[in-house]
Design a protein around this motif. Structure first.
Motif, PDB file in Angstrom:
ATOM      1  N   ALA A 111       1.001  -1.161  -0.239  1.00 59.20           N
ATOM      2  CA  ALA A 111      -0.093  -0.417  -0.688  1.00 59.20           C
ATOM      3  C   ALA A 111       0.809   1.537  -0.091  1.00 59.20           C
ATOM      4  N   ALA A 112       1.819   1.530   0.599  1.00 55.74           N
ATOM      5  CA  ALA A 112       2.990   2.127   0.437  1.00 55.74           C
ATOM      6  C   ALA A 112       3.235   3.006  -0.662  1.00 55.74           C
ATOM      7  N   ARG A 113       3.921   1.790  -1.409  1.00 54.74           N
ATOM      8  CA  ARG A 113       4.316   2.015  -2.911  1.00 54.74           C
ATOM      9  C   ARG A 113       3.163   2.886  -3.651  1.00 54.74           C
ATOM     10  N   GLN A 114       2.107   1.884  -3.493  1.00 53.20           N
ATOM     11  CA  GLN A 114       0.879   2.971  -4.246  1.00 53.20           C
ATOM     12  C   GLN A 114       0.517   4.162  -3.952  1.00 53.20           C
ATOM     13  N   PHE A 115       0.430   4.292  -2.739  1.00 54.08           N
ATOM     14  CA  PHE A 115       0.167   5.721  -2.327  1.00 54.08           C
ATOM     15  C   PHE A 115       1.504   6.777  -2.516  1.00 54.08           C
ATOM     16  N   VAL A 116       3.254   6.420  -2.370  1.00 52.27           N
ATOM     17  CA  VAL A 116       3.765   7.057  -2.678  1.00 52.27           C
ATOM     18  C   VAL A 116       3.301   7.408  -3.993  1.00 52.27           C
ATOM     19  N   ASN A 117       3.754   6.334  -5.768  1.00 55.81           N
ATOM     20  CA  ASN A 117       2.897   6.472  -6.856  1.00 55.81           C
ATOM     21  C   ASN A 117       2.051   7.555  -6.824  1.00 55.81           C
ATOM     22  N   HIS A 118       0.284   7.731  -5.718  1.00 56.94           N
ATOM     23  CA  HIS A 118      -0.184   8.394  -6.014  1.00 56.94           C
ATOM     24  C   HIS A 118      -0.390   9.927  -5.632  1.00 56.94           C
ATOM     25  N   GLY A 119       1.131  10.101  -5.540  1.00 59.76           N
ATOM     26  CA  GLY A 119       0.878  11.290  -5.238  1.00 59.76           C
ATOM     27  C   GLY A 119       0.403  11.705  -3.294  1.00 59.76           C
ATOM     28  N   HIS A 120       0.473  11.216  -3.023  1.00 61.43           N
ATOM     29  CA  HIS A 120      -0.207  11.763  -1.513  1.00 61.43           C
ATOM     30  C   HIS A 120       0.678  11.776  -0.186  1.00 61.43           C
ATOM     31  N   VAL A 121       2.469  12.056  -1.022  1.00 64.64           N
ATOM     32  CA  VAL A 121       3.190  12.243  -0.379  1.00 64.64           C
ATOM     33  C   VAL A 121       4.183  13.634  -0.572  1.00 64.64           C
ATOM     34  N   LYS A 122       4.259  14.195   0.866  1.00 65.74           N
ATOM     35  CA  LYS A 122       5.620  15.310   0.042  1.00 65.74           C
ATOM     36  C   LYS A 122       6.773  15.099   1.139  1.00 65.74           C
ATOM     37  N   VAL A 123       8.266  15.340   1.134  1.00 60.16           N
ATOM     38  CA  VAL A 123       9.638  15.422   1.646  1.00 60.16           C
ATOM     39  C   VAL A 123       9.969  17.238   1.800  1.00 60.16           C
ATOM     40  N   ASN A 124      10.037  16.850   2.467  1.00 58.21           N
ATOM     41  CA  ASN A 124      10.355  18.161   2.544  1.00 58.21           C
ATOM     42  C   ASN A 124      10.149  19.440   2.333  1.00 58.21           C
ATOM     43  N   GLY A 125       8.528  19.208   2.445  1.00 58.24           N
ATOM     44  CA  GLY A 125       7.412  20.053   0.912  1.00 58.24           C
ATOM     45  C   GLY A 125       7.735  19.943  -0.078  1.00 58.24           C
ATOM     46  N   GLN A 126       8.341  19.577  -0.855  1.00 56.76           N
ATOM     47  CA  GLN A 126       7.817  18.751  -1.796  1.00 56.76           C
ATOM     48  C   GLN A 126       7.185  17.168  -2.528  1.00 56.76           C
ATOM     49  N   ARG A 127       6.396  17.591  -4.097  1.00 56.81           N
ATOM     50  CA  ARG A 127       5.658  16.569  -3.774  1.00 56.81           C
ATOM     51  C   ARG A 127       6.766  15.208  -4.337  1.00 56.81           C
ATOM     52  N   VAL A 128       7.020  14.099  -3.808  1.00 58.54           N
ATOM     53  CA  VAL A 128       7.311  12.964  -4.159  1.00 58.54           C
ATOM     54  C   VAL A 128       6.775  11.452  -5.041  1.00 58.54           C
ATOM     55  N   ASN A 129       6.822  10.893  -5.813  1.00 56.82           N
ATOM     56  CA  ASN A 129       5.603  10.375  -5.981  1.00 56.82           C
ATOM     57  C   ASN A 129       6.527   8.807  -6.728  1.00 56.82           C
ATOM     58  N   ILE A 130       8.350   8.641  -5.945  1.00 56.86           N
ATOM     59  CA  ILE A 130       8.558   7.665  -6.283  1.00 56.86           C
ATOM     60  C   ILE A 130       9.270   6.844  -5.819  1.00 56.86           C
ATOM     61  N   PRO A 131       8.600   5.690  -5.299  1.00 54.84           N
ATOM     62  CA  PRO A 131       8.933   5.073  -4.383  1.00 54.84           C
ATOM     63  C   PRO A 131      10.189   3.907  -3.340  1.00 54.84           C
ATOM     64  N   SER A 132      10.925   5.186  -4.763  1.00 54.74           N
ATOM     65  CA  SER A 132      12.631   4.105  -4.105  1.00 54.74           C
ATOM     66  C   SER A 132      13.264   5.364  -3.556  1.00 54.74           C
ATOM     67  N   TYR A 133      12.396   6.126  -4.091  1.00 56.28           N
ATOM     68  CA  TYR A 133      13.140   7.785  -3.472  1.00 56.28           C
ATOM     69  C   TYR A 133      13.843   7.109  -2.244  1.00 56.28           C
ATOM     70  N   ARG A 134      14.753   7.762  -1.865  1.00 51.93           N
ATOM     71  CA  ARG A 134      15.959   7.464  -0.880  1.00 51.93           C
ATOM     72  C   ARG A 134      16.225   8.960   0.270  1.00 51.93           C
ATOM     73  N   VAL A 135      15.370   8.529   1.612  1.00 54.20           N
ATOM     74  CA  VAL A 135      15.124   9.369   2.016  1.00 54.20           C
ATOM     75  C   VAL A 135      17.006   9.903   3.345  1.00 54.20           C
ATOM     76  N   LYS A 136      16.847  10.832   3.050  1.00 59.57           N
ATOM     77  CA  LYS A 136      18.069  11.572   4.251  1.00 59.57           C
ATOM     78  C   LYS A 136      18.227  11.697   5.730  1.00 59.57           C
ATOM     79  N   GLU A 137      19.312  11.427   6.583  1.00 58.55           N
ATOM     80  CA  GLU A 137      18.600  11.792   8.249  1.00 58.55           C
ATOM     81  C   GLU A 137      18.255  13.439   8.386  1.00 58.55           C
ATOM     82  N   GLY A 138      16.947  13.177   9.116  1.00 56.92           N
ATOM     83  CA  GLY A 138      16.128  14.634   9.002  1.00 56.92           C
ATOM     84  C   GLY A 138      15.521  15.231   7.893  1.00 56.92           C
ATOM     85  N   ASP A 139      15.160  14.131   6.694  1.00 55.63           N
ATOM     86  CA  ASP A 139      14.363  14.439   6.096  1.00 55.63           C
ATOM     87  C   ASP A 139      12.576  14.970   7.114  1.00 55.63           C
TER      88      ASP A 139
END
Length: 206
Positions: A111-139
């Motif tokens: 569900a997490a992969r689908q959730f990200v794919n469908h554009g429901h998530v932001k990282v540091n205020g920017q929309r990210v729709n790539i499930p394999s996107y690698r977060v960094k410490e502090g993100d």
């Protein structure tokens, strides 16, 4: 049953283990594998068999990542200084879909992969729709405002079957999470034993 749900249960049955610790797993009812030969008595597995199984289990746990993707992550883990097995776990846990799952914003890693794919998530205020996107410490990862009342989100935050690990600081009122540090194997709350050292041995020989 959706394709993703059936895939999830197929992995459990193939491994003979409830790898996500889900109450509905078919392994809770029967521990043998799928198919007409599933109930045969298991013989002693070869070293190759054990290594392959460890790889399939780890790969399956993160939403059945493709072999090409998984090998690429392994190659990167090998290049980083330190223990390759630990590096592999750290890289897998830094995937955006894994963080969304760990933060309990969704009930399953599929569900997490689908959730990200469908554009429901932001990282540091920017929309990210790539499930394999690698977060960094502090993100800081957040669920978009218009997605906070989705049934899948409300179901996940109410689940009592797993806790948010210490390396993620989650606020379910605001639906935000901070990835505070890269975990080691002992930090990750796997419901079953994962053996990244066997994965390292598998790729070293193949």
């Amino acid at each position: 049953m959706t394709k993703r749900t059936s895939a999830k249960y197929k992995i459990d049955r193939r491994m003979g283990e409830n790898i996500w610790g889900r109450p509905k797993s078919p392994v809770n009812r029967r521990e043998y594998g799928p198919g007409q030969h599933g109930q045969r008595r298991k013989g002693k597995m070869s070293d190759f068999g054990l290594q392959l199984r460890a790889k399939q289990k780890l790969k399956g746990y993160y939403g059945d990542i493709t072999e090409k993707q998984f090998r690429r992550i392994y190659a990167e883990a090998e290049r980083i200084k330190g223990d390759t097995g630990e590096n592999l776990i750290g890289l897998l846990e830094r995937r955006l879909d894994a963080v969304i799952y760990r933060a309990k914003f969704v009930p399953t890693v599929f569900a997490a992969r689908q959730f990200v794919n469908h554009g429901h998530v932001k990282v540091n205020g920017q929309r990210v729709n790539i499930p394999s996107y690698r977060v960094k410490e502090g993100d800081v990862i957040e669920v978009r405002d218009r997605s906070k009342q989705l049934a899948v989100v409300l179901e996940a935050t109410g689940l009592g079957e797993r806790d948010v690990p210490e390396y993620i600081s989650a606020d379910h009122n605001k639906m935000t999470a901070e990835f505070t540090r890269t975990p080691t194997l002992s930090d990750v709350p796997y419901p079953v034993v994962m053996e990244p050292h066997l994965v390292v041995e598998f790729y070293a020989k193949n």
